[in-house]
Enzyme design. Structure first.
Site, PDB file in Angstrom:
ATOM      1  N   TYR A 236      -5.356   3.302   7.271  1.00  0.00           N
ATOM      2  CA  TYR A 236      -4.788   2.009   6.859  1.00  0.00           C
ATOM      3  C   TYR A 236      -4.385   1.121   8.025  1.00  0.00           C
ATOM      4  CZ  TYR A 236      -1.016   5.145   7.906  1.00  0.00           C
ATOM      5  OH  TYR A 236      -0.240   6.064   8.539  1.00  0.00           O
TER       6      TYR A 236
ATOM      7  N   CYS B 202       4.396  14.578 -33.344  1.00  0.00           N
ATOM      8  CA  CYS B 202       4.316  14.135 -34.734  1.00  0.00           C
ATOM      9  C   CYS B 202       2.863  13.786 -34.977  1.00  0.00           C
ATOM     10  CB  CYS B 202       5.188  12.902 -34.963  1.00  0.00           C
ATOM     11  SG  CYS B 202       4.757  12.039 -36.494  1.00  0.00           S
TER      12      CYS B 202
ATOM     13  N   LYS C 141       2.784   4.604   1.099  1.00  0.00           N
ATOM     14  CA  LYS C 141       3.228   5.253   2.332  1.00  0.00           C
ATOM     15  C   LYS C 141       2.842   6.719   2.161  1.00  0.00           C
ATOM     16  CE  LYS C 141       6.897   5.466   5.726  1.00  0.00           C
ATOM     17  NZ  LYS C 141       6.784   6.869   6.122  1.00  0.00           N
TER      18      LYS C 141
ATOM     19  N   CYS D 131       9.504   9.403 -38.780  1.00  0.00           N
ATOM     20  CA  CYS D 131       8.891   9.353 -40.102  1.00  0.00           C
ATOM     21  C   CYS D 131       9.263  10.536 -40.987  1.00  0.00           C
ATOM     22  CB  CYS D 131       7.372   9.260 -39.973  1.00  0.00           C
ATOM     23  SG  CYS D 131       6.626  10.756 -39.298  1.00  0.00           S
TER      24      CYS D 131
ATOM     25  N   CYS E 267       9.896  14.883 -37.596  1.00  0.00           N
ATOM     26  CA  CYS E 267       9.824  13.722 -36.714  1.00  0.00           C
ATOM     27  C   CYS E 267      11.014  12.807 -36.999  1.00  0.00           C
ATOM     28  CB  CYS E 267       8.524  12.977 -36.956  1.00  0.00           C
ATOM     29  SG  CYS E 267       8.484  11.356 -36.204  1.00  0.00           S
TER      30      CYS E 267
ATOM     31  N   GLU F 177      -3.428   8.921   8.000  1.00  0.00           N
ATOM     32  CA  GLU F 177      -2.745  10.198   7.786  1.00  0.00           C
ATOM     33  C   GLU F 177      -3.748  11.271   7.393  1.00  0.00           C
ATOM     34  OE1 GLU F 177       1.075  10.347   7.394  1.00  0.00           O
ATOM     35  OE2 GLU F 177       0.706   8.548   8.581  1.00  0.00           O
TER      36      GLU F 177
ATOM     37  N   CYS G 237       3.059   7.091 -38.558  1.00  0.00           N
ATOM     38  CA  CYS G 237       4.441   7.164 -38.101  1.00  0.00           C
ATOM     39  C   CYS G 237       4.877   5.834 -37.458  1.00  0.00           C
ATOM     40  CB  CYS G 237       4.532   8.300 -37.087  1.00  0.00           C
ATOM     41  SG  CYS G 237       6.126   8.445 -36.309  1.00  0.00           S
TER      42      CYS G 237
ATOM     43  N   LYS H 235      11.023   3.017   0.541  1.00  0.00           N
ATOM     44  CA  LYS H 235      10.993   4.431   0.165  1.00  0.00           C
ATOM     45  C   LYS H 235      11.410   4.594  -1.294  1.00  0.00           C
ATOM     46  CE  LYS H 235      10.928   6.586   4.474  1.00  0.00           C
ATOM     47  NZ  LYS H 235      11.187   7.850   5.129  1.00  0.00           N
TER      48      LYS H 235
ATOM     49  N   GLU I 189       0.843  -1.198   0.000  1.00  0.00           N
ATOM     50  CA  GLU I 189       0.000   0.000   0.000  1.00  0.00           C
ATOM     51  C   GLU I 189       0.876   1.245   0.000  1.00  0.00           C
ATOM     52  OE1 GLU I 189      -1.969  -1.341   3.631  1.00  0.00           O
ATOM     53  OE2 GLU I 189      -0.879   0.171   4.737  1.00  0.00           O
TER      54      GLU I 189
ATOM     55  N   ASP J 135       2.416  10.475   2.775  1.00  0.00           N
ATOM     56  CA  ASP J 135       3.274  11.459   3.422  1.00  0.00           C
ATOM     57  C   ASP J 135       2.425  12.584   3.987  1.00  0.00           C
ATOM     58  OD1 ASP J 135       5.496  12.718   4.339  1.00  0.00           O
ATOM     59  OD2 ASP J 135       6.149  13.475   2.392  1.00  0.00           O
TER      60      ASP J 135
HETATM   61  P1  AMP Z   1       8.473   6.664   9.777  1.00  0.00           P
HETATM   62  O1  AMP Z   1       7.837   7.889  10.399  1.00  0.00           O
HETATM   63  O2  AMP Z   1       9.304   6.949   8.584  1.00  0.00           O
HETATM   64  O3  AMP Z   1       9.081   5.751  10.782  1.00  0.00           O
HETATM   65  O4  AMP Z   1       7.259   5.850   9.172  1.00  0.00           O
HETATM   66  C1  AMP Z   1       6.231   5.403   9.984  1.00  0.00           C
HETATM   67  C2  AMP Z   1       5.022   6.229   9.726  1.00  0.00           C
HETATM   68  O5  AMP Z   1       4.614   6.149   8.381  1.00  0.00           O
HETATM   69  C3  AMP Z   1       3.842   5.740  10.487  1.00  0.00           C
HETATM   70  O6  AMP Z   1       3.821   6.214  11.805  1.00  0.00           O
HETATM   71  C4  AMP Z   1       2.693   6.311   9.713  1.00  0.00           C
HETATM   72  O7  AMP Z   1       2.353   7.567  10.211  1.00  0.00           O
HETATM   73  C5  AMP Z   1       3.265   6.538   8.321  1.00  0.00           C
HETATM   74  N1  AMP Z   1       2.569   5.793   7.267  1.00  0.00           N
HETATM   75  C6  AMP Z   1       2.156   6.312   6.109  1.00  0.00           C
HETATM   76  N2  AMP Z   1       1.531   5.395   5.349  1.00  0.00           N
HETATM   77  C7  AMP Z   1       1.531   4.246   6.049  1.00  0.00           C
HETATM   78  C8  AMP Z   1       1.015   2.939   5.811  1.00  0.00           C
HETATM   79  N3  AMP Z   1       0.393   2.627   4.665  1.00  0.00           N
HETATM   80  N4  AMP Z   1       1.184   2.011   6.771  1.00  0.00           N
HETATM   81  C9  AMP Z   1       1.823   2.314   7.921  1.00  0.00           C
HETATM   82  N5  AMP Z   1       2.321   3.524   8.211  1.00  0.00           N
HETATM   83  C10 AMP Z   1       2.188   4.489   7.287  1.00  0.00           C
HETATM   84 ZN    ZN Z   2       6.523  10.566 -36.985  1.00  0.00          ZN
END
Ligand code: AMP
Ligand code: ZN
Length: 710
Positions: A228, A432, A120, A417, A414, A176, A437, A316, A118, A122
């Site tokens: 999540y 193009c 991550k 072609c 192009c 989040e 082409c 990451k 899934e 931010d």
């Molecule tokens: P870090 O702060 O880099 O240690 O990453 C952990 C944090 O990532 C967690 O405390 C969550 O707040 C965040 N996070 C974001 N997306 C997810 C996810 N899909 N599953 C778990 N943690 C997540």
């Molecule tokens: Zn072309």
């Protein structure tokens, strides 16, 4: 309209209004499928505000009227998390992901592990505590053990449910909070106009918003959230991450749009790449992916260290960088005709591989960064995606370089072609426009046969190149007069559109097979026969694959799946007018227009007709989708399952219902449409009977399932 109510009637009406308002809130903010206009929504809210003003004793903390914020507070209370909010171990490399997989497999003593991948997200983490279904506390992560009580602020977030349909004593839901891209830009514009300092990024803006002591300020910021994970849970059974995500979704929480159950690490890596590709579709920023073991039983087996769980790992999207010299810029013609500049680099080692090419995106970007041939440039590689040029090392610029001018560089033509190129202002690109082409056709074919489209096995770049271009065939001839000699014959391209694939004969393929030996015999038709069979097999693919494969601008895989589900056949898609299209979920005006334009083009119509004539299926919609027949008994109903079923597990029954468009919920309430009661059904059945909700026993349930297909 509520003027003459007594207190008891007012209480009933307030309850109704709250439920109705929250339902519309969810439809609007979580499902993006509003049913009523903003005005009608405001009318409902105002009616509730009036009621609460007249009967203040009716005011409840979970009332939607609380979403507008309340009086400022002095400071935040510190609260202790019932279950700590942990960190995640993280890595930037696939090699380390595989090591993680190795540790997990060893720890569990199994050969293959099922993971969930899934995004991550931010944003800013938050934990919401529901007691008996009512939002009781919202807290920041803080130091992981203790955070701030930001309940008043969290209530203003429209996609955070104030009440959920569960009797569970405690359910803590974690995720989040974020400000969407457009909302963030808008906020900064307003701050600029007001002469206030700008937020550096969306994450800071979100954190700053949640720390406001005046919740009315927070209410004015369009914060959103995605969930999540869970913290303390009492009274809800969940067996896996997959189960958890589904359950949160059912309870009305926004959950990630993209997540996958993956068998083994190879699939995880593949999906992580896909996630990076769709990143732009999401309204939140993502700084990587999270890989989690799916099964909670296995979570318990693996346990956690003091800081982070052993069953999860953040992957990451790294930004490893290196410096090298830009030797040249070449132009690549994509399947839509867009000319993409590509950096040809002095080979350099980066993130475990040797990089000799990098994308430069488009001319505007090259100009903005003033990248010139001969420059020393910084390149970066994010995870597994194509490396990109970040910036020029100005101090190392040699003498005599000139700014890059794409038109001049291409000589106005192009590179594939030779036809004149034109500027496409909408796409900020040169294009193009020649439909014949060769590079465009090649790109279209590669896309059409790719795994995420028609999935025609074995068609690599080399064979496609050979079938779309001219090929010199060397043949041994012996005409008796001059003796044996090798003659060269020029074969013309056999693939001019994707539909031509279905006219290919094994001989066509064999004669153009790369590395074919002079005078090879017909017996060596093995590859050709195999490829031909793969093409034949692709005629029966699912509709979404065909729609995706056609390469309609702005229609990616996800949308192709939705269009297939909604419309059921390619003919319906072609027949739909812009208005009809724009009304479909996830299809806006731009997409609708782009679909219409695609099918209005003469060439595309010919391709579609050729595909039809070749016997390609236009209407194969997967079970999951096909079953969601709107006339079906279960479609759109809120269904509760209770008791034990003989014929299938609860999960299977739930899946069957979902396929038919039902929404399977946990608790029986006034909005429940049907209760399915197996053996030993208890309080839910009693409640259903009290409320007069239709109840089906298992036999009746099975009969309805059969009637509605599946
Ligand atoms: P870090 O702060 O880099 O240690 O990453 C952990 C944090 O990532 C967690 O405390 C969550 O707040 C965040 N996070 C974001 N997306 C997810 C996810 N899909 N599953 C778990 N943690 C997540
Ligand atoms: Zn072309």
């Amino acid at each position: 309209m509520t003027a003459g109510l007594d207190q008891q009637a007012a209480r009933a009406r307030a309850g109704e209004l709250r439920e109705e308002i929250e339902r519309h809130n969810r439809l609007y903010y979580v499902e993006a499928m509003p049913e009523i206009s903003d005005r009608d929504f405001d009318r409902l809210l105002r009616e509730l505000q009036d009621l609460e003003a007249r009967f203040p004793e009716l005011m409840t903390p979970d009332s939607p009227t609380q979403r507008v914020g309340g009086a400022p507070i002095e400071g935040f209370q510190v609260v202790r998390h019932a279950v700590p909010m942990m960190s995640l171990d993280n890595t930037y490399s696939v090699a380390e992901l595989r090591e993680f997989d190795g540790r997990v497999r060893k720890g569990l003593g199994v050969d293959e592990v099922e993971y969930v991948l899934e995004p991550k997200v931010d944003g800013v983490s938050i934990s919401l505590r529901y007691e008996r279904g009512v939002l009781a506390l919202a807290a920041t992560r803080g130091n992981g053990t203790e955070g701030d009580d930001i309940t008043a602020n969290a209530r203003t977030i429209r996609s955070v449910p104030l009440r959920i349909a569960t009797d569970a004593a405690v359910l803590e839901v974690r995720g989040e909070v974020y400000l969407g891209r457009a909302a963030f830009a808008q906020l900064n514009r307003e701050r600029e106009a007001a002469g206030e300092p700008l937020f550096a990024n969306s994450r800071n803006a979100t954190a700053g918003s949640l720390k406001q002591l005046d919740s009315r300020v927070v209410a004015a910021r369009p914060l959103a959230a995605v969930f999540y994970a869970t913290g303390e849970v009492e009274g809800v059974a969940m067996e896996s991450q997959e189960d958890l995500l589904r359950k949160l979704d059912e309870l009305g929480f926004p959950t990630p749009k993209y997540w996958w159950v993956c068998r083994g690490m190879d699939e995880v890596v593949e999906r992580a790449e896909e996630l990076q590709r769709v990143a732009g579709e999401l309204d939140y920023e993502m700084d990587g992916a999270v890989v989690k073991v799916n099964s909670f039983r296995q979570w318990r087996q693996l346990g956690a260290t003091a800081k982070a769980p052993r069953y999860a790992m953040a992957y990451k999207f790294s930004e490893e960088q290196a410096q090298t010299v830009l030797r040249d810029i070449t132009l690549q013609v994509g399947r839509t005709g867009v000319l993409t500049p590509v950096a040809e680099l002095e080979p350099v080692a980066l993130a475990g591989s040797t990089i000799a090419r990098a994308t430069l995106h488009n001319e505007d970007e090259i100009r903005r960064k003033d990248i010139r041939v001969g420059d020393t440039v910084v390149i970066k590689k994010a995870g597994e995606v194509i490396p990109a040029v970040v910036e020029v090392v100005a101090a190392k610029r040699p003498e005599g370089t000139t700014p890059f001018d794409l038109f001049e560089y291409a000589g106005g033509k192009c590179p594939s072609c030779g036809e004149p190129i034109a500027r496409d202002p909408a796409a900020a690109a040169w294009r193009c426009e020649n439909p014949d082409c060769p590079d465009q056709i090649r790109g279209q074919l590669e896309h059409f046969v790719s795994r995420r489209a028609m999935n025609v096995d074995g068609f690599g770049e080399a064979i496609i190149r050979a079938l779309t271009g001219e090929v010199v065939l060397k043949e041994e001839v012996d005409d008796g007069l001059f003796g044996r000699r090798v003659e060269e014959r020029l074969l013309s391209p056999v693939l001019r559109t994707v539909a031509d694939l279905y006219k290919l004969t094994p001989e066509d393929i064999e004669l153009r097979r790369p590395n074919r030996a002079v005078g090879a015999k017909a017996q060596s038709m093995k590859l050709a026969t195999k490829l031909h069979a793969a093409v034949e097999a692709s005629k029966g693919r699912e509709l979404w694959r065909l729609i995706h494969g056609l390469g309609i601008p702005n229609v990616g895989e996800g949308l192709a799946r939705k269009l297939a589900q909604e419309l059921g056949s390619l003919d319906s898609l072609m027949a739909a007018d812009e208005e009809t299209l724009a009304r479909l979920p996830d299809v806006g005006g731009i997409v609708a227009q782009s679909i219409r334009q695609f099918f209005e083009a003469e060439r595309n119509r010919r391709i579609v007709e050729a595909l039809r004539a070749a016997g390609v299926r236009f209407d194969r919609v997967e079970r999951v989708a096909a079953a969601a027949n709107e006339d079906g008994f279960f479609f759109g109903k809120r269904v509760v399952l209770t008791g034990t079923l003989e014929g299938s597990t609860r999960d299977e029954a739930r899946e069957e219902l979902r396929k038919r468009g039902a929404r399977v919920v946990e608790t029986v309430g006034k909005t429940t449409d049907i209760v399915i009661a197996g053996e030993k059904a208890g309080s839910k059945l009693t409640k259903a009977l009290e409320l007069g909700i239709p109840v089906l026993d298992e036999a009746q349930f099975r009969q309805r399932l059969d009637e509605t297909g599946g």
